[in-house]
Design a protein around this motif. Structure first.
Motif, PDB file in Angstrom:
ATOM      1  N   GLY A  42      14.655  -2.971   3.667  1.00  0.00           N
ATOM      2  CA  GLY A  42      14.742  -3.000   4.868  1.00  0.00           C
ATOM      3  C   GLY A  42      13.317  -3.951   5.712  1.00  0.00           C
ATOM      4  N   ARG A  43      12.653  -5.049   4.912  1.00  0.00           N
ATOM      5  CA  ARG A  43      11.913  -5.963   5.408  1.00  0.00           C
ATOM      6  C   ARG A  43      11.056  -4.333   6.512  1.00  0.00           C
ATOM      7  NH1 ARG A  43      16.308  -9.240   6.384  1.00  0.00           N
ATOM      8  NH2 ARG A  43      15.307  -9.377   8.933  1.00  0.00           N
ATOM      9  N   LEU A  44      10.439  -4.365   5.866  1.00  0.00           N
ATOM     10  CA  LEU A  44       9.300  -2.379   6.915  1.00  0.00           C
ATOM     11  C   LEU A  44       8.019  -3.616   6.400  1.00  0.00           C
ATOM     12  CD1 LEU A  44      11.598   0.274   7.592  1.00  0.00           C
ATOM     13  CD2 LEU A  44      11.334  -1.888   8.885  1.00  0.00           C
ATOM     14  N   GLN A  45       6.721  -3.258   6.588  1.00  0.00           N
ATOM     15  CA  GLN A  45       5.910  -3.002   6.491  1.00  0.00           C
ATOM     16  C   GLN A  45       5.267  -1.718   5.130  1.00  0.00           C
ATOM     17  OE1 GLN A  45       3.320  -5.343   6.707  1.00  0.00           O
ATOM     18  NE2 GLN A  45       5.033  -6.456   6.926  1.00  0.00           N
ATOM     19  N   LEU A  71       0.694  -1.171  -0.130  1.00  0.00           N
ATOM     20  CA  LEU A  71      -0.190  -0.022   0.167  1.00  0.00           C
ATOM     21  C   LEU A  71       1.151   1.230   0.027  1.00  0.00           C
ATOM     22  CD1 LEU A  71      -2.684   0.390   0.096  1.00  0.00           C
ATOM     23  CD2 LEU A  71      -2.367   0.916   3.015  1.00  0.00           C
ATOM     24  N   LEU A  86       4.187   5.603   5.301  1.00  0.00           N
ATOM     25  CA  LEU A  86       3.169   6.504   6.161  1.00  0.00           C
ATOM     26  C   LEU A  86       4.401   7.758   6.661  1.00  0.00           C
ATOM     27  CD1 LEU A  86       0.777   7.281   8.235  1.00  0.00           C
ATOM     28  CD2 LEU A  86       1.926   6.033   9.445  1.00  0.00           C
ATOM     29  N   ALA A  87       5.553   7.150   7.028  1.00  0.00           N
ATOM     30  CA  ALA A  87       6.476   8.215   7.537  1.00  0.00           C
ATOM     31  C   ALA A  87       7.084   9.071   6.246  1.00  0.00           C
ATOM     32  CB  ALA A  87       7.973   7.329   7.606  1.00  0.00           C
ATOM     33  N   ILE A  89       3.041  -0.401   4.569  1.00  0.00           N
ATOM     34  CA  ILE A  89       2.116   0.910   5.139  1.00  0.00           C
ATOM     35  C   ILE A  89       2.941   1.763   6.647  1.00  0.00           C
ATOM     36  CG2 ILE A  89       0.959  -0.132   7.367  1.00  0.00           C
ATOM     37  CD1 ILE A  89      -1.434   0.485   6.157  1.00  0.00           C
ATOM     38  N   LEU A  90       3.974   1.120   6.900  1.00  0.00           N
ATOM     39  CA  LEU A  90       4.482   2.250   8.373  1.00  0.00           C
ATOM     40  C   LEU A  90       5.833   2.984   7.446  1.00  0.00           C
ATOM     41  CD1 LEU A  90       4.639  -0.026  10.388  1.00  0.00           C
ATOM     42  CD2 LEU A  90       3.267   1.530  10.489  1.00  0.00           C
ATOM     43  N   VAL A  91       6.032   2.169   6.248  1.00  0.00           N
ATOM     44  CA  VAL A  91       7.440   3.141   5.600  1.00  0.00           C
ATOM     45  C   VAL A  91       6.600   4.834   4.537  1.00  0.00           C
ATOM     46  CG1 VAL A  91       8.749   2.901   3.701  1.00  0.00           C
ATOM     47  CG2 VAL A  91       8.839   1.185   5.242  1.00  0.00           C
ATOM     48  N   LEU A 125      13.783  -0.106   1.141  1.00  0.00           N
ATOM     49  CA  LEU A 125      13.030   0.384   2.457  1.00  0.00           C
ATOM     50  C   LEU A 125      11.695  -0.762   2.728  1.00  0.00           C
ATOM     51  CD1 LEU A 125      12.806   3.992   3.814  1.00  0.00           C
ATOM     52  CD2 LEU A 125      14.354   2.418   4.776  1.00  0.00           C
ATOM     53  N   LEU A 150       5.749   9.669   3.861  1.00  0.00           N
ATOM     54  CA  LEU A 150       4.511  10.876   3.375  1.00  0.00           C
ATOM     55  C   LEU A 150       4.965  12.532   3.638  1.00  0.00           C
ATOM     56  CD1 LEU A 150       1.447  11.793   1.989  1.00  0.00           C
ATOM     57  CD2 LEU A 150       0.888  10.783   4.150  1.00  0.00           C
ATOM     58  N   SER A 151       5.335  11.988   5.189  1.00  0.00           N
ATOM     59  CA  SER A 151       5.226  13.414   6.214  1.00  0.00           C
ATOM     60  C   SER A 151       6.574  13.954   5.383  1.00  0.00           C
ATOM     61  CB  SER A 151       5.750  12.891   7.403  1.00  0.00           C
ATOM     62  OG  SER A 151       5.923  13.966   7.921  1.00  0.00           O
ATOM     63  N   LEU A 199       1.304   4.792   0.809  1.00  0.00           N
ATOM     64  CA  LEU A 199       0.518   6.260   1.408  1.00  0.00           C
ATOM     65  C   LEU A 199       0.993   7.245   0.934  1.00  0.00           C
ATOM     66  CD1 LEU A 199      -0.451   5.166   5.521  1.00  0.00           C
ATOM     67  CD2 LEU A 199      -2.188   5.126   3.279  1.00  0.00           C
TER      68      LEU A 199
END
Lengths: 320, 337
Positions: free
Chosen positions: B139-142, B88, B148-149, B144-146, B135, B151-152, B90
């Motif tokens: 980086g094996r990160l979700q 996803l 989200l960060a 939606i979280l990557v 990432l 996006l900011s 964001l």
């Protein structure tokens, strides 16, 4: 009874979150002496308590691999509903609180039914619920132009939220009590075990006799109630409701839950961690504000630090 | 969510091969449904427009609807590529803000400047998309979280580039992307449709769908999961930057916040277009049509004299109804065939 909490990998993540919060407070003290004064710490924790309340609901639904995007307008609707249904009169306080929390539960019920019974993906269902609540709030209040919209929260509730008990603000006592309740619910009840079971493997839980649909619906209802509660706290703190006051709480609540070590696909994590996540996040924002950082710089650093925290401990253990 | 019940179609339940027509129907049910949805919404729009104006929508209405939808079309494409890998994005809205802001600051009337900066902005979009991809995949990160960060971060950069709404986009640029004379922008939609049909048959296209369908199986078949995911996010970043260019061309000026809403509306368009949020299933053509359905709904609400304050209410309601109905119809068709 809190065996899950001391499970090594999970406990380590929660510990990291608390260490990060502490480190941020110390950094705050270095860049802006006085950041560690009791008054300043108290105000940071107060702001964190609003995020923390929303994060309680978000923790519940993320633990089963869901998400609640309807937070902003449930919170905003709750704030407006409390003011308009009480008309700022103490006599109407009880019914106004009931109506407001009931509204949160109702939206959560709709979310849960859509997700558990109709099979709508959680992202879509709660996103739509957010839009529905936004439209209803704006439409019914005439864009905050209605007569009762100028009402304040009942003075009784305002006084209660501003009061202190044993030198600690009652909002923090409330957060503490909720942390205790949520932790017991997660760690020491059947309901909590079912929540973790569904998050780990919904199908296996179903076959093992867990009532997956009912539990899912209850979890989303809890999330709606916690969003409404945060709205009540915010409006009683500020006195009046405003449009858009819920917007920051969506991303902040998700970020708090994740920083606190809850696995975004469910099954692992604890609200104790989300509490640390909320404190971390709000401390970070306060430090950046204390540095007089312009908005763009805050946005960038906020994003970079969340990424760093994630890289530090949010990585998945196995390649999916 | 009720995946625990998703046992309806085991191999045992269907011992015989389905006919080719039934297979095609089952495979493309999402696309067929969004076509029906689009036709229905266009008819409803024409009806309501006729009731209000006593004539059918003319060239001006069609052109402005198409032009206003173009940023969402591109945003939906950006979202589709990532959603197909079961991710996803964001950061789509933030990327659009950034691209929109840079375009408003840099573009000048000369052809050289317009071409150079457009290419540069698309390249930047690809680069930032690559960052998301690295990432997520390495980086094996979700996702939606990557995103989200990021996006900011992207929003912060956009505000840095263009603190106040302003800047100007040359008329020639607007004419090239979203001509106000006739709905020429539809040519882009057709081109993207053709490109997508070719792309999904390429090695990368197949890999993206396979990774979203079943990452383990894809890896067992020799697909490089990391490279595929990175490629998908890079493509998504570039498409989101293109969406920002269309936004700038449409508004003829820049605003570092107009893109924000596109993160959520791109997800809505993708869902309406029949792309599964669980990955591996769907088409970019459906997502583009989903974008048009979204803007037809806004048009319908506008002309049916519904209090604009209630707009979000009806959009939300419609989204749920569309998804629930599509799910029910899809299940019926699959059961029948």
């Amino acid at each position: 009874m809190f065996a899950r909490l001391f499970h090594s990998a999970e406990a380590r993540r929660i510990l990291y979150a608390y260490i990060a919060a502490l480190a941020l407070f110390i950094i705050g003290q270095i860049v802006r002496p006085g950041f560690l004064s009791p008054a300043s710490v108290e105000s940071v924790l107060l702001i964190a308590s609003f995020v923390g309340l929303v994060a309680a609901g978000q923790t519940f639904v993320i633990l089963i691999g869901g998400i609640d995007l309807s937070v902003p307008w449930v919170l905003n609707a709750a704030a407006i509903l409390l003011a308009t249904s009480s008309l700022g009169e103490n006599a109407r306080t009880a019914q106004a609180l009931l109506i407001t929390l009931g509204m949160g539960a109702l939206v959560g019920l709709a979310n849960g039914v859509g997700i558990a019974f109709l099979g709508v993906p959680a992202v879509v269902m709660t996103l739509a619920a957010n839009g529905i609540m936004e439209g209803l709030t704006l439409g019914l209040s005439g864009g905050m132009t209605c007569e009762s919209c100028a009402s304040y929260a009942p003075p009784l509730v305002q006084a209660l939220t501003h009061s202190k008990f044993l030198g600690i603000p009652s909002a923090l006592w409330l957060w503490f009590a909720i942390t205790l309740l949520v932790s017991i619910a997660l760690s020491a009840t059947r309901f909590g075990r079912h929540t973790y079971a569904i998050g780990t493997n919904a199908r296996a839980s179903f076959l093992a006799g867990v009532n997956v649909t009912a539990t899912t619906v209850i979890l989303y209802m809890l999330s709606g109630i916690f969003s409404a509660l945060a709205g009540i706290m915010l409006v009683s703190f500020g006195g009046q409701a405003a449009l858009g006051m819920g917007d920051p709480y969506l991303f902040q609540s998700i970020a708090a839950v994740v920083i606190g070590g809850v696995y975004i696909l469910g099954g692992r994590g604890h609200y104790i961690g989300s509490v640390a996540g909320a404190i971390c996040l709000v401390t970070l924002i306060s430090v950046l504000l204390a540095l007089n950082m312009p908005e763009y710089g805050r946005n960038i650093i906020y994003g970079v630090i969340i990424l760093l925290l994630l890289l530090f401990y949010g990585r998945e253990e196995e390649e999916s | 969510m009720p995946q625990y019940k998703a046992m309806e179609h085991t191999a045992l339940a269907q011992p015989f091969r389905r006919s080719a027509a039934a297979h095609a129907l089952g495979q493309n049910i999402g696309l067929i449904l969004v076509c029906i949805l689009l036709i229905a919404s266009i008819l409803a729009y024409c009806g309501i427009y006729y009731a209000a104006q006593e004539r059918l929508p003319g060239g001006f209405e069609i052109t402005s609807t198409v032009n206003n939808t173009m940023p969402l079309v591109l945003a939906a494409l950006a979202q589709t590529v990532v959603v197909l890998t079961r991710g996803l994005d964001l950061s789509v809205g933030g990327m659009m803000d950034l691209s929109n802001a840079i375009a408003a600051v840099t573009l000048s009337a000369s052809l050289g400047s317009m071409v150079f900066w457009s290419v540069a902005i698309l390249a930047l979009g690809a680069l930032l998309g690559l960052l998301n991809g690295v990432l997520v995949a390495i980086g094996r990160l979700q996702p939606i979280l990557v995103t989200l960060a990021t996006l900011s971060i992207f929003q912060g950069l956009a505000i840095r580039v263009l603190p106040q709404p302003g800047g100007a986009v040359p008329e020639a640029y607007t004419a090239a992307l979203v001509s106000t004379k006739a709905p020429y922008a539809l040519l882009y939609v057709i081109a993207f449709g053709v490109l997508w049909s070719a792309f999904r048959r390429t090695r990368l296209g197949v890999s993206i769908l396979a990774v979203g369908n079943d990452a383990q199986a894809a890896r067992a078949h020799g697909i490089d999961l990391i490279r595929t995911r990175i490629a998908a996010y890079t493509l998504s970043g570039m498409l989101a930057a293109a969406a920002g260019l269309f936004l700038a061309a449409n508004a003829t000026a820049g605003d570092a916040t107009t893109g924000n809403g596109y993160t959520l509306s791109s997800i809505v368009a993708v869902v309406l277009g029949g792309v599964s949020l669980f990955g591996g299933r769907g088409s970019a053509i459906g997502a583009m049509l989903g974008a048009f359905v979204s803007s037809m709904i806004v048009n319908i609400l506008f002309f049916s004299h519904i209090d604009p304050l209630y707009q979000a209410f009806y959009e939300g309601l419609f989204l749920v109804l569309a998804v629930v109905l599509a799910e029910a119809v899809g299940r019926l068709v699959r059961k029948a065939s």
